[in-house]
Motif scaffolding. Structure first.
Motif, PDB file in Angstrom:
ATOM      1  N   LEU A 189       0.860  -1.210   0.191  1.00 30.00           N
ATOM      2  CA  LEU A 189      -0.093  -0.148   0.098  1.00 30.00           C
ATOM      3  C   LEU A 189       0.829   1.368  -0.058  1.00 30.00           C
ATOM      4  N   ASP A 190       0.291   2.390  -0.675  1.00 32.27           N
ATOM      5  CA  ASP A 190       1.007   3.637  -0.455  1.00 32.27           C
ATOM      6  C   ASP A 190       0.432   4.207   0.788  1.00 32.27           C
ATOM      7  N   LEU A 191       1.016   4.441   1.599  1.00 32.43           N
ATOM      8  CA  LEU A 191       0.531   4.730   2.950  1.00 32.43           C
ATOM      9  C   LEU A 191       1.402   6.133   3.570  1.00 32.43           C
ATOM     10  N   PRO A 192       0.533   6.746   4.637  1.00 31.11           N
ATOM     11  CA  PRO A 192       1.528   8.062   5.206  1.00 31.11           C
ATOM     12  C   PRO A 192       2.566   7.393   5.724  1.00 31.11           C
ATOM     13  N   PRO A 193       3.872   8.069   6.083  1.00 33.63           N
ATOM     14  CA  PRO A 193       4.587   7.891   6.757  1.00 33.63           C
ATOM     15  C   PRO A 193       4.207   7.483   8.421  1.00 33.63           C
ATOM     16  N   HIS A 194       4.859   6.352   8.683  1.00 29.20           N
ATOM     17  CA  HIS A 194       4.797   5.737  10.045  1.00 29.20           C
ATOM     18  C   HIS A 194       3.498   5.130  10.381  1.00 29.20           C
ATOM     19  N   THR A 195       2.687   4.821   9.335  1.00 33.23           N
ATOM     20  CA  THR A 195       1.477   3.975   9.512  1.00 33.23           C
ATOM     21  C   THR A 195       1.807   2.647   9.767  1.00 33.23           C
ATOM     22  N   GLU A 196       0.946   2.205  10.900  1.00 30.67           N
ATOM     23  CA  GLU A 196       1.224   0.572  11.566  1.00 30.67           C
ATOM     24  C   GLU A 196       0.197  -0.404  11.034  1.00 30.67           C
ATOM     25  N   ARG A 230      12.309  -2.902   6.823  1.00 27.89           N
ATOM     26  CA  ARG A 230      11.601  -3.412   7.876  1.00 27.89           C
ATOM     27  C   ARG A 230      12.694  -4.178   8.681  1.00 27.89           C
ATOM     28  N   TYR A 231      12.321  -4.842   9.801  1.00 25.25           N
ATOM     29  CA  TYR A 231      13.097  -5.606  10.662  1.00 25.25           C
ATOM     30  C   TYR A 231      11.996  -7.085  10.950  1.00 25.25           C
ATOM     31  N   ASP A 232      12.710  -8.203  11.097  1.00 25.73           N
ATOM     32  CA  ASP A 232      11.869  -9.328  11.712  1.00 25.73           C
ATOM     33  C   ASP A 232      11.948  -9.237  13.258  1.00 25.73           C
ATOM     34  N   VAL A 276       8.694  -3.331  12.511  1.00 25.36           N
ATOM     35  CA  VAL A 276       9.068  -4.580  12.740  1.00 25.36           C
ATOM     36  C   VAL A 276       7.887  -5.587  12.582  1.00 25.36           C
ATOM     37  N   VAL A 277       8.210  -6.550  11.826  1.00 26.31           N
ATOM     38  CA  VAL A 277       7.123  -7.473  11.344  1.00 26.31           C
ATOM     39  C   VAL A 277       7.100  -8.520  12.523  1.00 26.31           C
ATOM     40  N   LEU A 278       5.895  -8.446  13.092  1.00 25.30           N
ATOM     41  CA  LEU A 278       5.910  -9.405  14.320  1.00 25.30           C
ATOM     42  C   LEU A 278       4.937 -10.628  14.130  1.00 25.30           C
ATOM     43  N   GLY A 279       3.945 -10.533  12.920  1.00 24.45           N
ATOM     44  CA  GLY A 279       3.379 -11.696  12.529  1.00 24.45           C
ATOM     45  C   GLY A 279       2.606 -11.414  11.313  1.00 24.45           C
ATOM     46  N   PRO A 280       1.726 -12.293  10.855  1.00 24.07           N
ATOM     47  CA  PRO A 280       1.000 -12.069   9.309  1.00 24.07           C
ATOM     48  C   PRO A 280       0.327 -10.996   9.530  1.00 24.07           C
ATOM     49  N   LYS A 281      -0.270 -10.352  10.486  1.00 22.99           N
ATOM     50  CA  LYS A 281      -0.922  -8.903  10.467  1.00 22.99           C
ATOM     51  C   LYS A 281      -0.564  -8.079  11.509  1.00 22.99           C
ATOM     52  N   GLN A 282       0.730  -8.017  11.744  1.00 25.11           N
ATOM     53  CA  GLN A 282       1.133  -7.267  12.817  1.00 25.11           C
ATOM     54  C   GLN A 282       2.667  -6.591  12.351  1.00 25.11           C
ATOM     55  N   VAL A 283       2.462  -5.161  12.018  1.00 26.60           N
ATOM     56  CA  VAL A 283       3.578  -4.424  11.821  1.00 26.60           C
ATOM     57  C   VAL A 283       3.639  -3.129  12.370  1.00 26.60           C
ATOM     58  N   PRO A 284       4.068  -3.233  13.726  1.00 26.84           N
ATOM     59  CA  PRO A 284       4.200  -1.858  14.546  1.00 26.84           C
ATOM     60  C   PRO A 284       5.349  -1.248  13.968  1.00 26.84           C
ATOM     61  N   GLU A 285       5.579   0.244  14.300  1.00 25.32           N
ATOM     62  CA  GLU A 285       6.703   0.814  14.045  1.00 25.32           C
ATOM     63  C   GLU A 285       7.246   1.392  15.716  1.00 25.32           C
TER      64      GLU A 285
END
Length: 207
Positions: free
Chosen positions: A40-47, A117-119, A90-99
């Protein structure tokens, strides 16, 4: 996010319009996946939290200064096998990408200058500086997810009565899979994990 889109011509997955005329993204029925999120083309810092997009509100000056102070001072003593990075997904899981506001990651996971990103397995510390709009996420949602992903250390940074950082430190208990508080630090943050740091938190007054 398609700045020229009109209400009459909206592709599947989009609905309504933003003030600038572009369309808001509409999540799939089962929520976004990590792959969707990075496409997706999202605003910066979207989680991405639980398959839903979380947009960032304008931040207070304290938030920016606290990140600046910690990033600079943490880097002064970081060992060769680790790196300090700010505001990376940071990719935590299939539906989790916090920053997180700051992370300490393994140097070997930080070799690509264009990575985005980081795992979770490469993160040894996640740091969140609380903002009014993120208080519940930073104190509850995110630490639970960081712990479940096996990130060993978590810091929660709040603003104390002197408008300075108060750093609440936590360590993952391998028996419970939850974070255990290890201290609340005012004026000075001196810790030995994940590496030796001695930070004068009052320096925020001079930034």
């Amino acid at each position: 996010m398609g700045g020229t889109m009109t209400a009459e011509l909206q592709p599947a997955g989009l609905h309504s319009l933003q003030p600038d005329g572009s369309a808001w993204p509409m999540p799939p029925q089962d929520g976004y996946t990590t792959d969707d999120f990075f496409a997706l083309d999202l605003p910066p810092h979207t989680e991405l939290i639980d398959g839903s997009l979380v947009f960032v509100s304008p931040q207070r000056k304290f938030h920016s200064l606290a990140i600046d102070l910690l990033a600079y001072t943490m880097r002064r003593t970081v060992p060769e096998h680790l790196r300090v990075r700010r505001e990376m997904a940071v990719v935590l899981g299939p539906k989790q990408v916090p920053e997180p506001d700051l992370v300490v990651v393994a140097a070997e996971a930080d070799a690509d200058p264009v990575q985005t990103r980081y795992d979770a397995r490469d993160v040894v510390l996640a740091v969140e500086v609380v903002s009014p709009d993120s208080e519940d996420r930073d104190q509850d949602t995110k630490p639970r997810k960081y712990a479940a992903a096996g990130i060993r250390h978590y810091w929660l940074v709040t603003m104390d009565e002197n408008n300075r950082p108060a750093v609440h430190t936590y360590e993952l208990d391998p028996h419970t899979g939850a974070y255990t508080p290890t201290g609340v630090h005012h004026d000075k943050l001196k810790v030995s994990v994940p590496y030796d740091m001695d930070i004068d938190l009052t320096e925020i007054d001079r930034l």
